[in-house]
Design a protein around this motif. Structure first.
Motif, PDB file in Angstrom:
ATOM      1  N   UNK A 144       9.433  13.732   3.769  1.00  0.00           N
ATOM      2  CA  UNK A 144       9.869  12.567   4.532  1.00  0.00           C
ATOM      3  C   UNK A 144       9.083  12.517   5.842  1.00  0.00           C
ATOM      4  N   UNK A 145       8.405  11.394   6.080  1.00  0.00           N
ATOM      5  CA  UNK A 145       7.703  11.184   7.351  1.00  0.00           C
ATOM      6  C   UNK A 145       8.634  10.441   8.305  1.00  0.00           C
ATOM      7  N   UNK A 146       8.711  10.932   9.531  1.00  0.00           N
ATOM      8  CA  UNK A 146       9.605  10.375  10.541  1.00  0.00           C
ATOM      9  C   UNK A 146       8.776   9.734  11.658  1.00  0.00           C
ATOM     10  N   UNK A 147       8.998   8.448  11.865  1.00  0.00           N
ATOM     11  CA  UNK A 147       8.191   7.713  12.827  1.00  0.00           C
ATOM     12  C   UNK A 147       9.084   6.795  13.663  1.00  0.00           C
ATOM     13  N   UNK A 148       8.456   5.913  14.422  1.00  0.00           N
ATOM     14  CA  UNK A 148       9.185   4.895  15.183  1.00  0.00           C
ATOM     15  C   UNK A 148       8.965   3.557  14.494  1.00  0.00           C
ATOM     16  N   UNK A 149      10.015   3.020  13.892  1.00  0.00           N
ATOM     17  CA  UNK A 149       9.897   1.739  13.231  1.00  0.00           C
ATOM     18  C   UNK A 149       9.670   0.605  14.210  1.00  0.00           C
ATOM     19  N   UNK A 150       9.130  -0.493  13.709  1.00  0.00           N
ATOM     20  CA  UNK A 150       8.841  -1.629  14.576  1.00  0.00           C
ATOM     21  C   UNK A 150       8.733  -2.902  13.747  1.00  0.00           C
ATOM     22  N   UNK A 151       8.601  -4.014  14.421  1.00  0.00           N
ATOM     23  CA  UNK A 151       8.372  -5.293  13.747  1.00  0.00           C
ATOM     24  C   UNK A 151       6.995  -5.267  13.084  1.00  0.00           C
ATOM     25  N   UNK A 152       6.910  -5.842  11.903  1.00  0.00           N
ATOM     26  CA  UNK A 152       5.637  -5.850  11.194  1.00  0.00           C
ATOM     27  C   UNK A 152       4.549  -6.608  11.923  1.00  0.00           C
ATOM     28  N   UNK A 153       4.931  -7.506  12.813  1.00  0.00           N
ATOM     29  CA  UNK A 153       3.938  -8.268  13.574  1.00  0.00           C
ATOM     30  C   UNK A 153       3.413  -7.523  14.791  1.00  0.00           C
ATOM     31  N   UNK A 154       4.108  -6.418  15.159  1.00  0.00           N
ATOM     32  CA  UNK A 154       3.716  -5.658  16.349  1.00  0.00           C
ATOM     33  C   UNK A 154       3.597  -4.163  16.022  1.00  0.00           C
ATOM     34  N   UNK A 155       2.691  -3.786  15.142  1.00  0.00           N
ATOM     35  CA  UNK A 155       2.594  -2.386  14.720  1.00  0.00           C
ATOM     36  C   UNK A 155       2.266  -1.444  15.866  1.00  0.00           C
ATOM     37  N   UNK A 156       1.596  -1.957  16.906  1.00  0.00           N
ATOM     38  CA  UNK A 156       1.229  -1.100  18.036  1.00  0.00           C
ATOM     39  C   UNK A 156       2.438  -0.605  18.810  1.00  0.00           C
ATOM     40  N   UNK A 169      12.377  -1.420   3.501  1.00  0.00           N
ATOM     41  CA  UNK A 169      13.348  -2.256   2.796  1.00  0.00           C
ATOM     42  C   UNK A 169      13.139  -3.749   3.069  1.00  0.00           C
ATOM     43  N   UNK A 170      12.378  -4.059   4.107  1.00  0.00           N
ATOM     44  CA  UNK A 170      12.224  -5.451   4.524  1.00  0.00           C
ATOM     45  C   UNK A 170      10.738  -5.771   4.669  1.00  0.00           C
ATOM     46  N   UNK A 171      10.335  -6.979   4.281  1.00  0.00           N
ATOM     47  CA  UNK A 171       8.916  -7.325   4.245  1.00  0.00           C
ATOM     48  C   UNK A 171       8.241  -7.389   5.603  1.00  0.00           C
ATOM     49  N   UNK A 172       9.021  -7.615   6.655  1.00  0.00           N
ATOM     50  CA  UNK A 172       8.405  -7.781   7.977  1.00  0.00           C
ATOM     51  C   UNK A 172       8.797  -6.685   8.968  1.00  0.00           C
ATOM     52  N   UNK A 173       9.182  -5.510   8.437  1.00  0.00           N
ATOM     53  CA  UNK A 173       9.554  -4.378   9.295  1.00  0.00           C
ATOM     54  C   UNK A 173       8.760  -3.143   8.877  1.00  0.00           C
ATOM     55  N   UNK A 174       8.098  -2.539   9.846  1.00  0.00           N
ATOM     56  CA  UNK A 174       7.471  -1.242   9.610  1.00  0.00           C
ATOM     57  C   UNK A 174       8.584  -0.197   9.666  1.00  0.00           C
ATOM     58  N   UNK A 175       8.825   0.553   8.574  1.00  0.00           N
ATOM     59  CA  UNK A 175       9.977   1.454   8.549  1.00  0.00           C
ATOM     60  C   UNK A 175       9.807   2.665   9.450  1.00  0.00           C
ATOM     61  N   UNK A 176      10.935   3.236   9.803  1.00  0.00           N
ATOM     62  CA  UNK A 176      10.915   4.466  10.600  1.00  0.00           C
ATOM     63  C   UNK A 176      10.722   5.699   9.731  1.00  0.00           C
ATOM     64  N   UNK A 177      11.013   5.569   8.443  1.00  0.00           N
ATOM     65  CA  UNK A 177      10.905   6.723   7.542  1.00  0.00           C
ATOM     66  C   UNK A 177      10.273   6.291   6.220  1.00  0.00           C
TER      67      UNK A 177
END
Length: 389
Positions: A191-203, A244-252
């Motif tokens: 499992x990779x653990x990251x900081x999720x964000x909006x898909x439009x703002x990956x930075x 789970x969502x098309x426009x969200x970069x997941x946290x995991x």
């Protein structure tokens, strides 16, 4: 090595054992849910005057047949669980438990062991010591053997004998020896653990998808660039989970899979390199990784001495064949923590174009039952004789 001559035992499989095989095939149960199977086998053993021991097993059972001569306790094991498969064999005795199938031939193992138990109970004068009969639950989950050991169901044993049908061999063929038979088996999950964000703002985050993708590709180089080509090793990623969502970069995000190997040093090397690849890739992307790397079973290799003496007897009742190693895993390995073991492959099909284990169309032929029973009996008698020297 004992030079004692033991007359080969031949067992004729009658309609009663064939009926048992068909019943087990028609009413398969999943691992740790073999309640009716256990009840059915217990009744058959009891009706035949075979003592079923009192254990803490919830499913599966242990019986014991005591001989008329002093000697060791030798265990023989058959597994009894089915698989979550919809059967598609078209057999007249196809599974009646929808979605569950004897897709690995455990009905052959169990009916063969029952036939062996019947013979042994009727020939106690041939037994030195006692033969412990184990009908083991939940082999397919790779947890059944450990469960049997954990609850102490076998007690103290001096050796244990097992077998598995193999459709690549014909009925009447048996492979047993001192070389590796089945692979060591690892189940891993990352499992990779990251900081999720909006898909439009990956930075604004540190997504795990890129690390997951890079790791999967890099892991494939462990075998190709670290293991000698003459030493079989498999590393397979079999599940991927992330988002789970098309426009969200997941946290995991994560993946699951398996490693198979035949030599312990290869297993250790793959484990070390696996962690190095995953952890360094995660660090390169500024995230962390959790790694579960569980050895389900080590490589299945029979005790050298016992395998030699058992194999020497096989031509007296079956066609001895060379071992063709299988990348499949077998939890029988765990019993090596209790006693030396001997394992064999019993031919169960061998026809051109046959379907393999775990296929919805897998068919184990009735002709495999007799050599299964004969292997159990002949190996048990020989091992008891050898240990009694």
């Amino acid at each position: 090595m004992s030079e004692n001559h033991i007359e080969p035992v031949h067992i004729e499989i009658g309609d009663d054992i064939l009926a048992v095989r068909r019943h087990l095939h028609q009413y398969p149960e999943l691992g740790f849910k073999e309640f009716e199977t256990t009840k059915y086998l217990r009744g058959l053993l009891t009706d035949h005057g075979i003592e079923v021991l009192d254990t803490d097993l919830k499913t599966g059972l242990v019986a014991e047949i005591k001989g008329e001569h002093p000697g060791p306790r030798v265990a023989v094991r058959a597994d009894i669980d089915g698989l979550p498969i919809v059967e598609a064999t078209g057999s007249p005795y196809t599974s009646k438990n929808e979605g569950v199938m004897m897709g690995c031939g455990h009905d052959v193992h169990a009916s063969g062991l029952l036939a062996a138990a019947y013979w042994l109970a009727n020939h106690r004068d041939r037994i030195h010591g006692s033969v412990v009969i184990l009908f083991q639950p939940s082999e397919e989950t790779s947890e059944g053997a450990q469960y049997v050991i954990r609850v102490g169901a076998l007690g103290k044993i001096d050796a244990i004998i097992g077998t598995h049908n193999n459709p690549d061999y014909k009925p009447g063929q048996i492979a047993v020896g001192e070389t590796p038979m089945m692979a060591g088996c690892v189940r891993f999950h990352v499992t990779f653990n990251a900081d999720g964000t909006h898909g439009a703002y990956p930075e604004a985050g540190t997504g795990p998808i890129e690390a997951l993708s890079s790791s999967i590709l890099s892991l494939q180089t462990i075998v190709s660039r670290n293991i000698a080509p003459f030493r079989p090793v498999v590393l397979s990623v079999t599940e991927i989970h992330g988002g789970d969502v098309w426009n969200v970069v997941p946290a995991h995000a994560g993946f699951t899979g398996t490693v198979r190997y035949f030599y312990e040093d290869d297993g250790k090397l793959v484990k070390r390199r696996f962690r190095e690849v995953v952890e360094s890739t995660a660090a390169a992307y500024g995230i962390t990784a959790d790694i579960d790397y569980d050895t389900v079973a080590g490589p299945l290799v029979s005790d050298k001495h016992l395998a030699q003496v058992v194999a020497k007897d096989v031509p007296g009742y079956a066609d001895l064949q060379p071992i063709h190693p299988s990348m499949g895993g077998e939890d029988f390995y765990n019993y090596t923590t209790l006693a030396p073991m001997v394992f064999s492959f019993i031919g169960s099909n061998g026809e051109p174009g046959h379907h393999n284990l775990h296929s919805p169309e897998f068919v184990a032929l009735d002709g495999a039952i007799e050599p299964t029973a004969e292997f159990y009996v002949n190996a048990a008698l020989r091992v008891a004789d050898e240990l009694g020297q």
